[in-house]
Design a protein around this motif. Structure first.
Motif, PDB file in Angstrom:
ATOM      1  N   MET A 168       0.833  -1.210   0.000  1.00 10.84           N
ATOM      2  CA  MET A 168       0.000   0.000   0.000  1.00 10.84           C
ATOM      3  C   MET A 168       0.866   1.258   0.000  1.00 10.84           C
ATOM      4  O   MET A 168       0.581   2.226  -0.716  1.00 10.84           O
ATOM      5  CB  MET A 168      -0.916  -0.026   1.227  1.00 10.84           C
ATOM      6  N   ALA A 169       1.929   1.239   0.792  1.00 12.36           N
ATOM      7  CA  ALA A 169       2.800   2.416   0.878  1.00 12.36           C
ATOM      8  C   ALA A 169       3.551   2.661  -0.420  1.00 12.36           C
ATOM      9  O   ALA A 169       3.800   3.804  -0.806  1.00 12.36           O
ATOM     10  CB  ALA A 169       3.781   2.240   2.041  1.00 12.36           C
ATOM     11  N   LEU A 170       3.914   1.581  -1.118  1.00 13.09           N
ATOM     12  CA  LEU A 170       4.703   1.724  -2.336  1.00 13.09           C
ATOM     13  C   LEU A 170       3.842   1.943  -3.576  1.00 13.09           C
ATOM     14  O   LEU A 170       4.370   2.175  -4.664  1.00 13.09           O
ATOM     15  CB  LEU A 170       5.575   0.469  -2.539  1.00 13.09           C
ATOM     16  N   ALA A 171       2.512   1.885  -3.412  1.00 12.66           N
ATOM     17  CA  ALA A 171       1.606   1.920  -4.567  1.00 12.66           C
ATOM     18  C   ALA A 171       1.826   3.133  -5.461  1.00 12.66           C
ATOM     19  O   ALA A 171       1.841   3.015  -6.689  1.00 12.66           O
ATOM     20  CB  ALA A 171       0.155   1.867  -4.077  1.00 12.66           C
ATOM     21  N   CYS A 172       1.986   4.315  -4.874  1.00 11.54           N
ATOM     22  CA  CYS A 172       2.101   5.546  -5.654  1.00 11.54           C
ATOM     23  C   CYS A 172       3.549   5.976  -5.890  1.00 11.54           C
ATOM     24  O   CYS A 172       3.789   7.097  -6.359  1.00 11.54           O
ATOM     25  CB  CYS A 172       1.331   6.669  -4.961  1.00 11.54           C
ATOM     26  N   ARG A 173       4.486   5.097  -5.552  1.00 14.77           N
ATOM     27  CA  ARG A 173       5.910   5.400  -5.726  1.00 14.77           C
ATOM     28  C   ARG A 173       6.249   6.774  -5.148  1.00 14.77           C
ATOM     29  O   ARG A 173       6.570   7.724  -5.887  1.00 14.77           O
ATOM     30  CB  ARG A 173       6.293   5.323  -7.200  1.00 14.77           C
ATOM     31  N   PRO A 174       6.173   6.917  -3.843  1.00 17.14           N
ATOM     32  CA  PRO A 174       6.354   8.233  -3.205  1.00 17.14           C
ATOM     33  C   PRO A 174       7.795   8.733  -3.293  1.00 17.14           C
ATOM     34  O   PRO A 174       8.727   7.961  -3.545  1.00 17.14           O
ATOM     35  CB  PRO A 174       5.972   7.940  -1.743  1.00 17.14           C
ATOM     36  N   LYS A 175       7.961  10.033  -3.069  1.00 16.47           N
ATOM     37  CA  LYS A 175       9.305  10.621  -3.033  1.00 16.47           C
ATOM     38  C   LYS A 175      10.017  10.282  -1.722  1.00 16.47           C
ATOM     39  O   LYS A 175      11.239  10.192  -1.680  1.00 16.47           O
ATOM     40  CB  LYS A 175       9.216  12.142  -3.185  1.00 16.47           C
TER      41      LYS A 175
END
Length: 602
Positions: A168-175
């Protein structure tokens, strides 16, 4: 683009209400550069997680006072409104929380929860989001992802829930990824894969990582810089290699001293205490080897024969049985009085289900479980409740196993009152139990949410000890603890075992702790025991390929050896779901040494 992705200056956090404010962190200053990994380390309660929550603006406004500044990608996000922060959370900054069961919505399927992030931030259609969710679940090694995407959090083991949180945390490829103990609930092989996954995403996206952990082996493996916190203050920071080799802070030296390397040159046949260290890192109490357990004619404390536990899988439309999860399959072992048998293996292999089946919290499909010669499976409800005074369990998730409406004193007194102890005696014993596990008696009037994860785990251990059991099933009992407290709790368990003759079924994925506490070790894979034997034989002369894979994946607390852990190529967790009519093949075990048995591959 600025070099710093995150800058925290003079961060101070206080909880309470006017005029009574309690300071929990003060003057915390650090920064993280683009593509950099910074580890935040320290004991439970030192302020690591609350610092992360302040960055995400997830602390309650009415009872929290925050001073200082927080800048993200050149913008002062500490002055952002809730609406502005909603566009940042999950999209630009993502967080993996420490306790996955309390972070996941129990009323939503796993697929819907991960898909919600993609729909909200990436404006994907539901079909596109579902396809992306499947790819994410495969990437974090969820077995049978296509079938399990519509299941709910309670259908997953603790380790698999943690992998869902990571997906879930990596879903949007955060900065920026804030990872609060992301690998605590994971076995070493999956931990290794997850760390590699995070590293790959860093290389692809220049993603920065703020990695909160108490595992100094993980710090040595991944961190470019390390920040050490103690009692709400930042006491030291610098390059990881310098922290490990040239630190002058007594507290940092004590943290490093509490790390137990998995060193075959010092393997011994019985449990060994951790050396205890004073304020300056000096040894106060040397390692002591526990006495050997000798076999005798008396009944074993716990005897498990051919234990099998399965769960039906039903289709969503007609609720027909379409398969079975073979969670535990023909498991047999004995634990003698005063002995520790450790049960190790990957998350989802059936370790916790074995413990719950023994206590009859999950009804086994077949098998015999005897406690001091008495068959638990044949007891009535009243008899079983009485017998459970002699066998207690420390559960994996400390927050979920404590009633959030009960003060700690009520949580400790409840089992004693159920066992027939009068209220006055139970109230007198509660402070003694708190002191026994290293907590202050004045904490008895607090609620579970006012404790850190490690402190809650110590409360659960105290509660298990409250009715003076003879057998304790410890399900990841020290996984939520930092290295120094972990050493204290392991020493406490060993001291109690020596003093009271306790027997332990120690369920764990931490091979360094298993090497310390065990007399014997059983290795589980896909619900079956593949190798069982004395500790020195399993650790020093593992014969099954899976056991060797577990040992090879253990992180080493030495930055100079970064990247030297053996990588498993193509290792996938097999699907534990079988057809309804599936019959497990008979297993053959070969005795390869004294009391050392290995499953022979068919």
């Amino acid at each position: 683009m600025t070099e710093k992705i995150l800058s925290v200056v003079d961060l101070g956090i206080s909880f309470g209400r006017d005029p009574a404010w309690k300071t929990v962190t003060k003057n915390v200053t650090f920064s993280i550069n683009h593509g950099e990994t910074v580890a935040i380390v320290g004991e439970s309660g030192s302020g690591k997680s609350v610092t992360a929550l302040a960055i995400m603006q997830l602390l309650p406004e009415k009872t929290t006072r925050i001073t200082g500044s927080i800048d993200f990608d050149g913008k002062r996000i500490s002055s952002y409104s809730n609406e502005q922060m909603r566009t940042v959370r999950g999209n630009d900054i993502a967080m993996i929380f420490q306790e996955p069961m309390t972070s996941l919505n129990p009323t939503m399927s796993i697929g819907d929860q991960i898909g919600e992030v993609l729909i909200r931030h990436k404006s994907l259609s539901r079909r596109s989001a579902r396809n992306e969710v499947l790819a994410l679940l495969d990437r974090v090694k969820i077995p049978a992802a296509a079938r399990r995407i519509d299941e709910y959090p309670h259908n997953f083991s603790g380790g698999m829930r943690q992998r869902v949180m990571i997906a879930m945390a990596l879903a949007c490829r955060p900065k920026l990824l804030i990872a609060d103990e992301p690998t605590t609930a994971l076995d070493v092989t999956i931990q290794n894969q997850i760390l590699q996954l995070i590293k790959e995403l860093q290389d692809e996206e220049k993603m920065a990582v703020m990695f909160i952990t108490h595992d100094m082996g993980v710090v040595a493996e991944i961190a470019d810089r390390t920040v050490v916190m103690y009692n709400g203050e930042l006491i030291e920071q610098g390059e990881t290699t310098r922290i490990f080799t040239e630190s002058h802070e007594p507290y940092t030296k004590r943290l490093l001293a509490a790390v137990a390397p998995l060193d075959s040159s010092r393997f011994r046949s019985t449990p060994v205490r951790y050396a205890e260290y004073g304020a300056e890192g000096r040894i106060c109490r040397p390692e002591e080897e526990q006495p050997r357990v000798t076999d005798n004619a008396a009944d074993p404390a716990l005897s498990v024969e051919n234990l099998t536990t399965r769960f039906l899988v039903r289709d969503k439309l007609f609720r027909r049985a379409v398969g079975k999860v073979h969670a535990v399959e023909n498991v047999s072992f004995k634990i003698r009085q005063g002995e520790t048998l450790s049960l190790v293996g990957e998350s989802g292999c059936g370790k916790s289900t074995t413990g719950r089946s023994i206590l009859q919290l999950v009804k086994p499909a077949s098998g015999t479980i005897k406690l001091f010669g008495r068959d638990l499976g044949k007891m009535s409800g009243a008899e079983l409740r009485q017998e459970r005074q002699r066998i207690q369990m420390v559960f994996q998730d400390p927050f979920a196993s404590l009633n959030p409406r009960f003060k700690i004193i009520d949580a400790l007194m409840e089992p004693m009152l159920c066992a027939g102890m009068d209220e006055k005696t139970a109230r007198t014993k509660a402070p003694e139990l708190m002191a026994l596990v290293g907590l202050q008696p004045e904490m008895l009037d607090r609620y579970p949410h006012e404790f850190s994860g490690g402190q809650r785990q110590r409360v659960c251990i105290a509660r298990a000890l409250s009715v003076s059991p003879k057998v304790i099933i410890a399900d990841e009992a020290v996984s939520a603890l930092d290295v120094s407290v972990k050493a204290q709790i392991v020493n406490l368990l060993l001291d109690l075992q020596q003093k009271l003759g306790l027997s332990y079924l120690f369920i764990s994925h931490d091979m360094t702790v298993v090497e310390r506490v065990s007399h014997r070790v059983a290795v589980m894979y896909l619900g079956e025991i593949v190798e069982i034997g004395p500790r020195i034989a399993i650790m020093g002369n593992a014969r099954h390929p899976y056991t060797r894979r577990l040992l090879n994946a253990v992180p080493v607390a030495d930055p100079s050896r970064r990247g030297q852990r053996k990588q498993e190529v193509g290792h996938e967790i097999k699907n534990p779901i079988r057809d309804v009519e599936y019959v497990s093949p008979p297993r053959v075990y070969e005795e390869v040494g004294e009391d050392h048995y290995v499953m022979v591959d068919a």
